[in-house]
Design an enzyme around this catalytic site. Sequence first.
Site, PDB file in Angstrom:
ATOM      1  N   TYR A 144       0.719  -1.046   0.078  1.00  0.00           N
ATOM      2  CA  TYR A 144      -0.020  -0.020   0.137  1.00  0.00           C
ATOM      3  C   TYR A 144       1.119   1.256  -0.053  1.00  0.00           C
ATOM      4  O   TYR A 144       1.374   1.445   0.887  1.00  0.00           O
ATOM      5  CB  TYR A 144      -0.961   0.001   1.210  1.00  0.00           C
ATOM      6  CG  TYR A 144      -1.938   0.908   1.310  1.00  0.00           C
ATOM      7  CD1 TYR A 144      -2.143   1.931   0.429  1.00  0.00           C
ATOM      8  CD2 TYR A 144      -2.899   0.909   2.343  1.00  0.00           C
ATOM      9  CE1 TYR A 144      -3.326   2.984   0.072  1.00  0.00           C
ATOM     10  CE2 TYR A 144      -3.849   1.922   2.442  1.00  0.00           C
ATOM     11  CZ  TYR A 144      -4.115   2.955   1.425  1.00  0.00           C
ATOM     12  OH  TYR A 144      -5.167   3.745   1.383  1.00  0.00           O
ATOM     13  N   LYS A 174      -1.515  -1.322  -4.290  1.00  0.00           N
ATOM     14  CA  LYS A 174      -2.529  -0.048  -4.366  1.00  0.00           C
ATOM     15  C   LYS A 174      -1.696   1.012  -4.326  1.00  0.00           C
ATOM     16  O   LYS A 174      -0.744   1.580  -3.474  1.00  0.00           O
ATOM     17  CB  LYS A 174      -3.463  -0.051  -3.113  1.00  0.00           C
ATOM     18  CG  LYS A 174      -4.273   1.187  -3.390  1.00  0.00           C
ATOM     19  CD  LYS A 174      -5.256   1.431  -2.515  1.00  0.00           C
ATOM     20  CE  LYS A 174      -6.198   2.577  -2.861  1.00  0.00           C
ATOM     21  NZ  LYS A 174      -6.862   3.168  -1.505  1.00  0.00           N
TER      22      LYS A 174
END
Lengths: 303, 303
Positions: A144, A174
Amino acid sequence: MAAAIKDERIRGVLAPVLTPFDRDLNPDTKRFVAFSRVLTQLGIGLAPFGTTSEGNSLSVEEKMALLDALAAGGIDMGRVMAGTGTCSLPDTVRLTKHAVAVGCGGALMLPPFYYKGVPDEGLFRAYASVIERVADSRLRIYLYHFPKQSGVPLSLPLIERLLKAFPGIVVGIKDSSGEIANMEAMRKAFPGFDVFTGTEALGLRMLRQGGAGIISANANVNGAAMVELVRRWRDPDAETLQEALTAFRVAMQDFPLIAALKALVARATGDQAWRITRPPLVDLTLEAEDAMVRRLEKAGFPV
Amino acid sequence: MAAAIKDERIRGVLAPVLTPFDRDLNPDTKRFVAFSRVLTQLGIGLAPFGTTSEGNSLSVEEKMALLDALAAGGIDMGRVMAGTGTCSLPDTVRLTKHAVAVGCGGALMLPPFYYKGVPDEGLFRAYASVIERVADSRLRIYLYHFPKQSGVPLSLPLIERLLKAFPGIVVGIKDSSGEIANMEAMRKAFPGFDVFTGTEALGLRMLRQGGAGIISANANVNGAAMVELVRRWRDPDAETLQEALTAFRVAMQDFPLIAALKALVARATGDQAWRITRPPLVDLTLEAEDAMVRRLEKAGFPV
Protein backbone atom coordinates in the site's frame (compact mmCIF):
# COMPACT_ATOMS: atom_id res chain seq x y z
CA MET A 1 -15.51 -24.49 -7.97
CA ALA A 2 -15.19 -22.44 -4.79
CA ALA A 3 -11.57 -23.54 -4.57
CA ALA A 4 -10.96 -22.47 -8.15
CA ILE A 5 -12.40 -19.04 -7.45
CA LYS A 6 -10.21 -18.69 -4.39
CA ASP A 7 -7.09 -19.34 -6.40
CA GLU A 8 -7.86 -16.48 -8.74
CA ARG A 9 -6.16 -13.19 -8.19
CA ILE A 10 -8.28 -10.29 -7.05
CA ARG A 11 -9.01 -7.93 -9.95
CA GLY A 12 -11.41 -5.17 -10.82
CA VAL A 13 -12.96 -2.59 -8.54
CA LEU A 14 -12.64 -2.66 -4.79
CA ALA A 15 -14.11 -0.29 -2.23
CA PRO A 16 -12.17 0.62 0.88
CA VAL A 17 -15.36 -0.07 2.79
CA LEU A 18 -16.63 2.76 4.96
CA THR A 19 -16.86 1.73 8.60
CA PRO A 20 -20.15 2.64 10.30
CA PHE A 21 -20.00 3.60 13.98
CA ASP A 22 -22.70 3.77 16.62
CA ARG A 23 -23.26 6.78 18.90
CA ASP A 24 -20.60 5.46 21.29
CA LEU A 25 -18.12 5.38 18.40
CA ASN A 26 -18.01 1.59 18.27
CA PRO A 27 -18.07 -0.14 14.88
CA ASP A 28 -21.57 -1.17 13.92
CA THR A 29 -21.08 -4.70 12.70
CA LYS A 30 -24.57 -5.23 11.36
CA ARG A 31 -24.54 -2.15 9.16
CA PHE A 32 -20.98 -2.92 8.08
CA VAL A 33 -21.95 -6.36 6.80
CA ALA A 34 -25.14 -5.11 5.18
CA PHE A 35 -23.28 -2.34 3.36
CA SER A 36 -20.53 -4.75 2.31
CA ARG A 37 -23.14 -7.07 0.88
CA VAL A 38 -24.66 -4.28 -1.18
CA LEU A 39 -21.24 -3.46 -2.61
CA THR A 40 -20.52 -7.06 -3.58
CA GLN A 41 -23.94 -7.34 -5.21
CA LEU A 42 -22.86 -4.47 -7.45
CA GLY A 43 -19.75 -6.41 -8.43
CA ILE A 44 -17.51 -4.37 -6.18
CA GLY A 45 -14.84 -6.16 -4.18
CA LEU A 46 -14.10 -5.25 -0.60
CA ALA A 47 -10.98 -3.63 0.77
CA PRO A 48 -11.98 -3.08 4.40
CA PHE A 49 -9.67 -1.17 6.77
CA GLY A 50 -8.21 1.06 4.12
CA THR A 51 -7.65 4.76 4.65
CA THR A 52 -11.26 5.52 3.73
CA SER A 53 -12.42 2.84 6.16
CA GLU A 54 -10.80 4.73 9.03
CA GLY A 55 -8.90 1.45 9.29
CA ASN A 56 -6.09 2.95 11.30
CA SER A 57 -8.61 4.31 13.79
CA LEU A 58 -9.68 0.75 14.61
CA SER A 59 -7.99 -1.64 17.01
CA VAL A 60 -6.75 -5.03 15.86
CA GLU A 61 -9.54 -6.66 17.86
CA GLU A 62 -12.18 -4.56 16.15
CA LYS A 63 -10.81 -5.40 12.71
CA MET A 64 -10.68 -9.11 13.50
CA ALA A 65 -14.28 -9.02 14.69
CA LEU A 66 -15.42 -7.21 11.55
CA LEU A 67 -13.68 -9.79 9.34
CA ASP A 68 -15.37 -12.56 11.32
CA ALA A 69 -18.68 -10.85 10.73
CA LEU A 70 -18.10 -10.64 6.97
CA ALA A 71 -17.26 -14.34 6.84
CA ALA A 72 -20.26 -15.24 8.99
CA GLY A 73 -22.39 -13.01 6.78
CA GLY A 74 -21.69 -15.16 3.74
CA ILE A 75 -19.39 -12.72 1.95
CA ASP A 76 -17.06 -14.32 -0.62
CA MET A 77 -13.86 -13.76 1.37
CA GLY A 78 -11.72 -14.61 -1.64
CA ARG A 79 -12.52 -11.18 -3.02
CA VAL A 80 -11.74 -9.40 0.24
CA MET A 81 -8.44 -7.54 0.42
CA ALA A 82 -8.17 -6.59 4.08
CA GLY A 83 -6.00 -3.73 5.27
CA THR A 84 -3.64 -5.27 7.80
CA GLY A 85 -0.61 -2.96 7.96
CA THR A 86 -0.10 -1.24 11.32
CA CYS A 87 2.80 0.49 13.05
CA SER A 88 3.74 -2.54 15.08
CA LEU A 89 5.03 -5.91 13.93
CA PRO A 90 2.98 -8.06 16.34
CA ASP A 91 -0.23 -6.21 15.47
CA THR A 92 0.35 -6.60 11.75
CA VAL A 93 1.22 -10.28 12.15
CA ARG A 94 -1.81 -10.99 14.32
CA LEU A 95 -4.24 -9.24 12.01
CA THR A 96 -2.73 -10.66 8.82
CA LYS A 97 -2.82 -14.20 10.24
CA HIS A 98 -6.47 -13.70 11.03
CA ALA A 99 -7.20 -12.34 7.57
CA VAL A 100 -5.59 -15.42 6.01
CA ALA A 101 -7.41 -17.72 8.41
CA VAL A 102 -10.83 -16.37 7.46
CA GLY A 103 -9.99 -16.77 3.78
CA CYS A 104 -9.24 -13.23 2.66
CA GLY A 105 -7.95 -13.19 -0.90
CA GLY A 106 -5.40 -10.56 -0.03
CA ALA A 107 -3.86 -8.36 2.61
CA LEU A 108 -3.40 -4.70 1.72
CA MET A 109 -0.39 -3.77 3.77
CA LEU A 110 0.84 -0.33 4.70
CA PRO A 111 4.43 -0.20 5.87
CA PRO A 112 4.89 0.72 9.54
CA PHE A 113 4.13 4.43 9.23
CA TYR A 114 5.24 6.23 12.37
CA TYR A 115 8.95 6.48 11.65
CA LYS A 116 9.71 8.63 8.62
CA GLY A 117 12.79 8.57 6.43
CA VAL A 118 13.57 4.95 7.21
CA PRO A 119 15.83 3.10 4.77
CA ASP A 120 14.53 0.57 2.25
CA GLU A 121 16.42 -2.06 4.21
CA GLY A 122 14.20 -1.36 7.21
CA LEU A 123 11.03 -1.50 5.14
CA PHE A 124 12.17 -4.72 3.52
CA ARG A 125 12.75 -6.23 6.94
CA ALA A 126 9.36 -4.97 8.11
CA TYR A 127 7.55 -6.83 5.34
CA ALA A 128 9.87 -9.84 5.54
CA SER A 129 9.33 -10.13 9.29
CA VAL A 130 5.56 -10.19 8.79
CA ILE A 131 5.77 -12.78 6.01
CA GLU A 132 8.07 -15.04 8.04
CA ARG A 133 5.83 -14.87 11.09
CA VAL A 134 2.53 -15.35 9.26
CA ALA A 135 4.22 -18.31 7.55
CA ASP A 136 1.26 -19.26 5.40
CA SER A 137 1.47 -20.03 1.69
CA ARG A 138 -2.04 -18.66 1.23
CA LEU A 139 -0.84 -15.15 2.10
CA ARG A 140 -1.16 -12.65 -0.75
CA ILE A 141 0.26 -9.23 0.01
CA TYR A 142 -0.70 -6.07 -1.81
CA LEU A 143 1.66 -3.27 -0.87
CA TYR A 144 0.00 0.00 0.00
CA HIS A 145 1.82 3.05 -1.37
CA PHE A 146 0.28 6.25 -0.03
CA PRO A 147 3.16 8.61 0.70
CA LYS A 148 1.01 11.68 1.34
CA GLN A 149 -0.89 9.97 4.13
CA SER A 150 1.59 7.46 5.51
CA GLY A 151 4.71 9.56 5.05
CA VAL A 152 6.52 6.36 4.06
CA PRO A 153 6.87 5.84 0.30
CA LEU A 154 7.61 2.42 -1.19
CA SER A 155 10.37 2.68 -3.78
CA LEU A 156 10.76 0.60 -6.92
CA PRO A 157 14.02 -0.99 -5.70
CA LEU A 158 12.24 -2.03 -2.50
CA ILE A 159 9.39 -3.58 -4.46
CA GLU A 160 11.83 -5.38 -6.74
CA ARG A 161 13.63 -6.85 -3.76
CA LEU A 162 10.37 -7.99 -2.16
CA LEU A 163 9.20 -9.60 -5.39
CA LYS A 164 12.46 -11.53 -5.68
CA ALA A 165 12.44 -12.64 -2.08
CA PHE A 166 8.75 -13.51 -1.85
CA PRO A 167 7.44 -14.50 -5.29
CA GLY A 168 3.76 -15.45 -5.20
CA ILE A 169 3.35 -13.82 -1.79
CA VAL A 170 3.98 -10.19 -2.66
CA VAL A 171 1.69 -9.95 -5.67
CA GLY A 172 0.49 -6.39 -6.11
CA ILE A 173 0.17 -2.84 -4.95
CA LYS A 174 -2.38 -0.15 -4.37
CA ASP A 175 -0.77 3.05 -5.57
CA SER A 176 -2.47 6.05 -3.96
CA SER A 177 0.25 8.47 -4.96
CA GLY A 178 -1.85 9.62 -7.90
CA GLU A 179 1.36 9.61 -9.94
CA ILE A 180 0.81 7.96 -13.31
CA ALA A 181 4.55 7.78 -13.90
CA ASN A 182 5.03 5.62 -10.83
CA MET A 183 2.25 3.24 -11.84
CA GLU A 184 3.53 2.97 -15.39
CA ALA A 185 7.05 2.33 -14.16
CA MET A 186 5.84 -0.53 -12.00
CA ARG A 187 3.82 -2.06 -14.82
CA LYS A 188 6.90 -2.00 -17.05
CA ALA A 189 9.40 -3.16 -14.47
CA PHE A 190 7.40 -5.94 -12.84
CA PRO A 191 5.43 -8.18 -15.23
CA GLY A 192 2.61 -9.99 -13.45
CA PHE A 193 2.63 -7.50 -10.59
CA ASP A 194 -0.94 -6.34 -9.99
CA VAL A 195 -1.09 -2.54 -9.95
CA PHE A 196 -4.31 -1.08 -8.60
CA THR A 197 -4.73 2.64 -9.01
CA GLY A 198 -5.93 4.45 -5.92
CA THR A 199 -7.65 7.04 -8.07
CA GLU A 200 -10.34 6.20 -10.57
CA ALA A 201 -9.23 9.24 -12.57
CA LEU A 202 -6.40 7.06 -13.88
CA GLY A 203 -8.61 4.01 -14.28
CA LEU A 204 -8.84 3.78 -18.06
CA ARG A 205 -5.22 4.73 -18.58
CA MET A 206 -4.03 1.98 -16.26
CA LEU A 207 -6.47 -0.63 -17.55
CA ARG A 208 -5.05 -0.04 -21.02
CA GLN A 209 -1.60 -0.78 -19.63
CA GLY A 210 -2.68 -4.00 -17.96
CA GLY A 211 -3.52 -2.51 -14.58
CA ALA A 212 -5.35 -4.87 -12.24
CA GLY A 213 -8.07 -2.46 -11.31
CA ILE A 214 -9.21 0.39 -9.11
CA ILE A 215 -9.33 0.67 -5.33
CA SER A 216 -10.83 4.06 -4.65
CA ALA A 217 -12.68 5.78 -1.82
CA ASN A 218 -15.45 6.80 -4.20
CA ALA A 219 -16.18 3.16 -4.99
CA ASN A 220 -18.27 3.24 -1.82
CA VAL A 221 -20.83 5.42 -3.58
CA ASN A 222 -19.90 5.38 -7.27
CA GLY A 223 -18.48 1.87 -7.60
CA ALA A 224 -20.99 0.57 -10.12
CA ALA A 225 -19.72 3.09 -12.68
CA MET A 226 -16.18 1.91 -12.04
CA VAL A 227 -17.23 -1.69 -12.52
CA GLU A 228 -18.74 -0.64 -15.83
CA LEU A 229 -15.44 0.88 -16.91
CA VAL A 230 -13.52 -2.25 -15.97
CA ARG A 231 -15.98 -4.35 -17.98
CA ARG A 232 -15.99 -2.12 -21.04
CA TRP A 233 -12.64 -0.36 -21.19
CA ARG A 234 -12.00 -1.77 -24.65
CA ASP A 235 -15.29 -0.29 -25.97
CA PRO A 236 -15.35 2.83 -28.17
CA ASP A 237 -17.19 4.83 -25.52
CA ALA A 238 -14.76 4.01 -22.72
CA GLU A 239 -13.49 7.59 -22.63
CA THR A 240 -17.03 8.74 -21.86
CA LEU A 241 -17.22 6.33 -18.94
CA GLN A 242 -13.87 7.62 -17.72
CA GLU A 243 -14.94 11.23 -18.05
CA ALA A 244 -17.98 10.61 -15.86
CA LEU A 245 -15.84 8.92 -13.20
CA THR A 246 -13.42 11.82 -13.23
CA ALA A 247 -16.23 14.37 -13.07
CA PHE A 248 -17.62 12.68 -9.96
CA ARG A 249 -14.20 12.63 -8.35
CA VAL A 250 -13.59 16.28 -9.14
CA ALA A 251 -16.98 17.22 -7.69
CA MET A 252 -16.01 15.53 -4.40
CA GLN A 253 -12.46 16.78 -4.12
CA ASP A 254 -13.04 19.94 -2.11
CA PHE A 255 -14.81 18.14 0.74
CA PRO A 256 -13.35 16.06 3.57
CA LEU A 257 -13.69 12.82 1.68
CA ILE A 258 -14.47 10.22 4.33
CA ALA A 259 -17.09 12.34 6.09
CA ALA A 260 -18.52 13.37 2.72
CA LEU A 261 -18.88 9.76 1.59
CA LYS A 262 -20.54 8.84 4.86
CA ALA A 263 -23.01 11.68 4.43
CA LEU A 264 -23.86 10.38 0.95
CA VAL A 265 -24.47 6.89 2.32
CA ALA A 266 -26.62 8.39 5.09
CA ARG A 267 -28.69 10.19 2.46
CA ALA A 268 -28.97 7.11 0.27
CA THR A 269 -29.96 4.77 3.09
CA GLY A 270 -31.89 7.21 5.26
CA ASP A 271 -29.77 5.98 8.16
CA GLN A 272 -28.36 9.13 9.78
CA ALA A 273 -25.95 7.20 12.00
CA TRP A 274 -23.86 6.60 8.89
CA ARG A 275 -22.61 10.17 9.30
CA ILE A 276 -20.58 9.32 12.39
CA THR A 277 -16.79 9.34 12.04
CA ARG A 278 -14.25 8.46 14.68
CA PRO A 279 -11.88 11.17 15.90
CA PRO A 280 -9.60 12.66 14.67
CA LEU A 281 -12.05 12.96 11.77
CA VAL A 282 -15.14 15.08 12.13
CA ASP A 283 -18.59 14.54 10.66
CA LEU A 284 -19.51 16.66 7.66
CA THR A 285 -21.20 19.93 8.56
CA LEU A 286 -24.63 20.64 7.13
CA GLU A 287 -23.18 23.59 5.23
CA ALA A 288 -20.54 21.41 3.61
CA GLU A 289 -23.14 18.78 2.83
CA ASP A 290 -25.35 21.33 1.08
CA ALA A 291 -22.39 22.55 -0.94
CA MET A 292 -21.43 18.99 -1.86
CA VAL A 293 -24.95 18.12 -2.98
CA ARG A 294 -25.12 21.25 -5.14
CA ARG A 295 -21.70 20.49 -6.59
CA LEU A 296 -22.65 16.91 -7.42
CA GLU A 297 -25.94 17.99 -8.99
CA LYS A 298 -24.17 20.57 -11.09
CA ALA A 299 -21.76 17.87 -12.27
CA GLY A 300 -24.66 15.69 -13.31
CA PHE A 301 -24.92 13.46 -10.26
CA PRO A 302 -28.17 14.25 -8.44
CA VAL A 303 -28.24 12.81 -4.92
CA MET B 1 4.55 10.18 52.18
CA ALA B 2 4.15 8.01 49.10
CA ALA B 3 0.80 9.69 48.45
CA ALA B 4 2.41 13.10 48.72
CA ILE B 5 5.06 12.15 46.19
CA LYS B 6 2.38 10.90 43.81
CA ASP B 7 0.56 14.20 43.91
CA GLU B 8 3.66 16.05 42.79
CA ARG B 9 3.93 16.96 39.15
CA ILE B 10 6.64 15.26 37.14
CA ARG B 11 9.55 17.61 36.55
CA GLY B 12 13.18 17.46 35.53
CA VAL B 13 14.82 15.07 33.11
CA LEU B 14 13.08 12.08 31.59
CA ALA B 15 14.44 9.50 29.21
CA PRO B 16 12.24 8.05 26.47
CA VAL B 17 13.54 4.67 27.57
CA LEU B 18 15.15 2.56 24.85
CA THR B 19 13.34 -0.75 24.41
CA PRO B 20 15.64 -3.78 24.29
CA PHE B 21 14.60 -6.64 22.01
CA ASP B 22 15.68 -10.26 21.89
CA ARG B 23 16.81 -12.05 18.72
CA ASP B 24 13.17 -12.82 17.88
CA LEU B 25 12.39 -9.09 18.07
CA ASN B 26 10.35 -9.46 21.24
CA PRO B 27 10.80 -6.88 24.03
CA ASP B 28 13.28 -8.09 26.63
CA THR B 29 11.49 -7.29 29.87
CA LYS B 30 14.37 -8.09 32.19
CA ARG B 31 16.83 -5.82 30.43
CA PHE B 32 14.17 -3.13 30.11
CA VAL B 33 13.57 -3.04 33.86
CA ALA B 34 17.27 -3.21 34.69
CA PHE B 35 18.05 -0.33 32.34
CA SER B 36 15.12 1.69 33.68
CA ARG B 37 16.41 1.17 37.20
CA VAL B 38 19.84 2.47 36.26
CA LEU B 39 18.26 5.59 34.79
CA THR B 40 16.18 6.29 37.89
CA GLN B 41 19.24 5.81 40.10
CA LEU B 42 20.85 8.64 38.14
CA GLY B 43 17.87 10.85 38.92
CA ILE B 44 16.37 10.44 35.46
CA GLY B 45 12.63 9.95 35.14
CA LEU B 46 11.16 7.45 32.71
CA ALA B 47 9.13 8.20 29.60
CA PRO B 48 8.76 4.69 28.14
CA PHE B 49 7.11 4.21 24.73
CA GLY B 50 8.24 7.51 23.32
CA THR B 51 9.56 7.87 19.80
CA THR B 52 13.06 6.84 20.91
CA SER B 53 11.55 3.82 22.68
CA GLU B 54 10.21 2.54 19.36
CA GLY B 55 6.95 2.87 21.27
CA ASN B 56 4.84 2.89 18.13
CA SER B 57 6.48 -0.34 17.02
CA LEU B 58 5.08 -2.09 20.11
CA SER B 59 1.60 -3.52 20.52
CA VAL B 60 -0.68 -2.36 23.32
CA GLU B 61 -0.24 -5.72 25.02
CA GLU B 62 3.55 -5.42 24.93
CA LYS B 63 3.41 -1.93 26.43
CA MET B 64 1.03 -3.03 29.18
CA ALA B 65 3.32 -5.93 30.06
CA LEU B 66 6.37 -3.66 30.19
CA LEU B 67 4.55 -1.25 32.52
CA ASP B 68 3.57 -4.17 34.73
CA ALA B 69 7.22 -5.22 34.83
CA LEU B 70 8.35 -1.73 35.86
CA ALA B 71 5.80 -1.68 38.69
CA ALA B 72 6.73 -5.19 39.77
CA GLY B 73 10.39 -4.18 39.62
CA GLY B 74 9.91 -1.57 42.30
CA ILE B 75 10.17 1.50 40.04
CA ASP B 76 8.56 4.65 41.46
CA MET B 77 5.70 4.78 38.99
CA GLY B 78 4.79 8.31 40.02
CA ARG B 79 7.77 9.51 37.99
CA VAL B 80 6.85 7.44 34.95
CA MET B 81 5.29 9.30 32.03
CA ALA B 82 4.16 6.52 29.72
CA GLY B 83 3.59 7.06 26.02
CA THR B 84 0.00 6.00 25.40
CA GLY B 85 -1.11 7.77 22.23
CA THR B 86 -1.91 5.48 19.31
CA CYS B 87 -3.85 5.80 16.06
CA SER B 88 -6.95 4.20 17.45
CA LEU B 89 -9.26 5.38 20.21
CA PRO B 90 -9.81 1.98 21.88
CA ASP B 91 -6.06 1.26 21.91
CA THR B 92 -5.25 4.63 23.45
CA VAL B 93 -8.01 4.25 26.03
CA ARG B 94 -6.96 0.73 26.98
CA LEU B 95 -3.29 1.61 27.34
CA THR B 96 -3.95 4.88 29.18
CA LYS B 97 -6.31 3.16 31.62
CA HIS B 98 -3.61 0.64 32.32
CA ALA B 99 -0.99 3.33 32.81
CA VAL B 100 -3.22 5.07 35.36
CA ALA B 101 -4.02 1.77 37.06
CA VAL B 102 -0.36 0.94 37.64
CA GLY B 103 0.24 4.41 39.05
CA CYS B 104 1.99 6.23 36.22
CA GLY B 105 2.43 9.90 37.07
CA GLY B 106 1.58 10.89 33.54
CA ALA B 107 0.55 9.78 30.07
CA LEU B 108 2.51 11.28 27.18
CA MET B 109 -0.08 11.29 24.43
CA LEU B 110 0.47 11.63 20.71
CA PRO B 111 -2.63 12.57 18.76
CA PRO B 112 -3.93 9.88 16.39
CA PHE B 113 -1.28 10.23 13.72
CA TYR B 114 -2.38 8.44 10.57
CA TYR B 115 -4.75 11.04 9.19
CA LYS B 116 -2.99 14.28 8.24
CA GLY B 117 -4.49 17.74 7.95
CA VAL B 118 -7.30 17.01 10.36
CA PRO B 119 -9.03 20.01 11.96
CA ASP B 120 -8.41 21.08 15.56
CA GLU B 121 -12.00 20.09 16.26
CA GLY B 122 -11.12 16.48 15.39
CA LEU B 123 -7.99 16.52 17.54
CA PHE B 124 -9.94 18.04 20.43
CA ARG B 125 -12.50 15.27 20.14
CA ALA B 126 -9.75 12.66 19.96
CA TYR B 127 -8.28 13.79 23.30
CA ALA B 128 -11.71 14.43 24.83
CA SER B 129 -12.92 10.96 23.84
CA VAL B 130 -9.93 9.38 25.55
CA ILE B 131 -10.37 11.46 28.72
CA GLU B 132 -14.09 10.67 28.93
CA ARG B 133 -13.50 6.95 28.48
CA VAL B 134 -10.56 6.68 30.88
CA ALA B 135 -12.75 8.60 33.35
CA ASP B 136 -10.17 8.70 36.13
CA SER B 137 -9.29 11.82 38.12
CA ARG B 138 -5.74 10.51 38.51
CA LEU B 139 -5.13 10.90 34.78
CA ARG B 140 -2.44 13.46 33.91
CA ILE B 141 -1.99 14.04 30.20
CA TYR B 142 1.12 15.48 28.62
CA LEU B 143 0.47 16.33 25.00
CA TYR B 144 3.12 15.17 22.58
CA HIS B 145 3.89 17.69 19.85
CA PHE B 146 6.23 16.19 17.26
CA PRO B 147 5.02 17.46 13.87
CA LYS B 148 8.01 16.19 11.90
CA GLN B 149 7.45 12.61 13.00
CA SER B 150 3.71 12.43 13.61
CA GLY B 151 2.66 14.75 10.80
CA VAL B 152 -0.02 16.11 13.15
CA PRO B 153 0.91 19.37 14.89
CA LEU B 154 -0.86 20.54 18.05
CA SER B 155 -1.79 24.21 17.74
CA LEU B 156 -1.97 26.75 20.55
CA PRO B 157 -5.74 27.25 20.12
CA LEU B 158 -6.21 23.48 20.46
CA ILE B 159 -4.12 23.40 23.63
CA GLU B 160 -6.02 26.35 25.06
CA ARG B 161 -9.31 24.62 24.44
CA LEU B 162 -8.09 21.38 26.04
CA LEU B 163 -6.80 23.25 29.11
CA LYS B 164 -10.16 24.96 29.56
CA ALA B 165 -12.15 21.78 29.09
CA PHE B 166 -9.93 19.51 31.18
CA PRO B 167 -8.12 21.55 33.84
CA GLY B 168 -5.90 19.41 36.05
CA ILE B 169 -6.06 16.56 33.52
CA VAL B 170 -4.25 18.11 30.57
CA VAL B 171 -1.23 19.44 32.44
CA GLY B 172 1.73 19.70 30.10
CA ILE B 173 3.42 19.01 26.80
CA LYS B 174 6.52 17.54 25.33
CA ASP B 175 7.49 19.83 22.47
CA SER B 176 9.72 18.01 20.01
CA SER B 177 9.36 20.62 17.31
CA GLY B 178 12.69 22.12 18.29
CA GLU B 179 11.08 25.52 17.86
CA ILE B 180 11.93 27.81 20.73
CA ALA B 181 9.25 30.29 19.65
CA ASN B 182 6.53 27.68 20.09
CA MET B 183 7.76 26.70 23.56
CA GLU B 184 8.05 30.32 24.65
CA ALA B 185 4.58 31.08 23.34
CA MET B 186 3.12 28.23 25.37
CA ARG B 187 4.93 29.32 28.53
CA LYS B 188 3.52 32.81 28.13
CA ALA B 189 0.01 31.82 27.11
CA PHE B 190 -0.59 29.01 29.60
CA PRO B 191 0.63 29.67 33.16
CA GLY B 192 1.08 26.44 35.10
CA PHE B 193 1.28 24.38 31.92
CA ASP B 194 4.35 22.16 32.09
CA VAL B 195 6.46 22.57 28.97
CA PHE B 196 9.13 19.93 28.47
CA THR B 197 11.60 20.56 25.70
CA GLY B 198 12.26 17.59 23.46
CA THR B 199 15.76 18.82 22.78
CA GLU B 200 18.31 19.36 25.50
CA ALA B 201 19.88 22.04 23.29
CA LEU B 202 17.09 24.34 24.52
CA GLY B 203 17.30 23.08 28.10
CA LEU B 204 18.82 26.09 29.82
CA ARG B 205 16.81 28.57 27.84
CA MET B 206 13.54 26.89 28.75
CA LEU B 207 14.49 26.30 32.40
CA ARG B 208 15.10 30.06 32.70
CA GLN B 209 11.57 30.63 31.43
CA GLY B 210 10.02 28.22 33.88
CA GLY B 211 10.13 25.15 31.67
CA ALA B 212 9.32 21.91 33.46
CA GLY B 213 12.30 19.99 32.15
CA ILE B 214 13.81 17.95 29.36
CA ILE B 215 12.57 14.75 27.71
CA SER B 216 15.24 13.86 25.21
CA ALA B 217 16.42 10.75 23.41
CA ASN B 218 19.99 11.41 24.54
CA ALA B 219 18.91 11.18 28.18
CA ASN B 220 19.29 7.43 27.70
CA VAL B 221 23.06 7.84 27.56
CA ASN B 222 23.78 11.42 28.65
CA GLY B 223 20.98 11.95 31.16
CA ALA B 224 23.16 12.56 34.21
CA ALA B 225 24.55 15.70 32.59
CA MET B 226 21.00 16.89 31.93
CA VAL B 227 20.05 16.24 35.55
CA GLU B 228 23.06 18.35 36.55
CA LEU B 229 21.80 21.22 34.39
CA VAL B 230 18.32 21.02 35.89
CA ARG B 231 19.84 21.12 39.39
CA ARG B 232 22.22 23.96 38.73
CA TRP B 233 20.70 26.11 35.99
CA ARG B 234 20.84 29.16 38.25
CA ASP B 235 24.59 28.71 38.83
CA PRO B 236 27.15 30.93 37.12
CA ASP B 237 28.57 28.02 35.12
CA ALA B 238 25.20 26.86 33.76
CA GLU B 239 26.15 27.95 30.24
CA THR B 240 29.10 25.59 30.36
CA LEU B 241 26.83 22.71 31.32
CA GLN B 242 24.52 23.66 28.46
CA GLU B 243 27.38 23.84 25.98
CA ALA B 244 28.48 20.32 26.85
CA LEU B 245 24.93 19.00 26.39
CA THR B 246 24.66 20.70 23.04
CA ALA B 247 28.06 19.43 21.94
CA PHE B 248 26.99 15.87 22.70
CA ARG B 249 23.77 16.34 20.78
CA VAL B 250 25.55 17.82 17.79
CA ALA B 251 28.03 14.93 17.77
CA MET B 252 25.14 12.47 17.54
CA GLN B 253 23.01 14.28 15.01
CA ASP B 254 24.33 12.73 11.80
CA PHE B 255 23.59 9.17 12.89
CA PRO B 256 20.27 7.29 12.97
CA LEU B 257 19.55 8.24 16.54
CA ILE B 258 17.71 5.27 18.02
CA ALA B 259 20.12 2.70 16.57
CA ALA B 260 23.07 4.88 17.57
CA LEU B 261 21.87 5.15 21.17
CA LYS B 262 21.35 1.41 21.33
CA ALA B 263 24.89 0.85 20.08
CA LEU B 264 26.19 3.12 22.84
CA VAL B 265 24.26 1.18 25.48
CA ALA B 266 25.59 -2.07 24.00
CA ARG B 267 29.14 -0.74 24.32
CA ALA B 268 28.56 0.54 27.84
CA THR B 269 26.96 -2.66 29.11
CA GLY B 270 28.86 -5.17 26.99
CA ASP B 271 25.47 -6.64 26.07
CA GLN B 272 25.46 -6.83 22.28
CA ALA B 273 21.75 -7.66 22.09
CA TRP B 274 21.08 -4.03 22.96
CA ARG B 275 21.86 -3.21 19.34
CA ILE B 276 18.68 -4.83 18.06
CA THR B 277 15.98 -2.54 16.69
CA ARG B 278 12.58 -3.52 15.42
CA PRO B 279 11.74 -2.91 11.76
CA PRO B 280 11.32 -0.47 10.09
CA LEU B 281 14.44 0.70 11.93
CA VAL B 282 17.76 -0.94 11.22
CA ASP B 283 20.63 -1.61 13.58
CA LEU B 284 23.63 0.68 13.32
CA THR B 285 26.29 -0.53 10.91
CA LEU B 286 29.81 -1.05 12.20
CA GLU B 287 31.02 1.72 9.90
CA ALA B 288 28.51 4.16 11.30
CA GLU B 289 29.38 3.08 14.82
CA ASP B 290 33.08 3.72 14.23
CA ALA B 291 32.28 7.14 12.83
CA MET B 292 30.04 7.94 15.78
CA VAL B 293 32.64 6.89 18.30
CA ARG B 294 35.29 9.04 16.60
CA ARG B 295 32.90 11.95 16.45
CA LEU B 296 32.02 11.66 20.13
CA GLU B 297 35.68 11.36 21.13
CA LYS B 298 36.55 14.42 19.10
CA ALA B 299 33.75 16.32 20.85
CA GLY B 300 35.19 15.33 24.21
CA PHE B 301 33.01 12.33 24.99
CA PRO B 302 35.18 9.20 24.93
CA VAL B 303 33.07 6.04 24.79
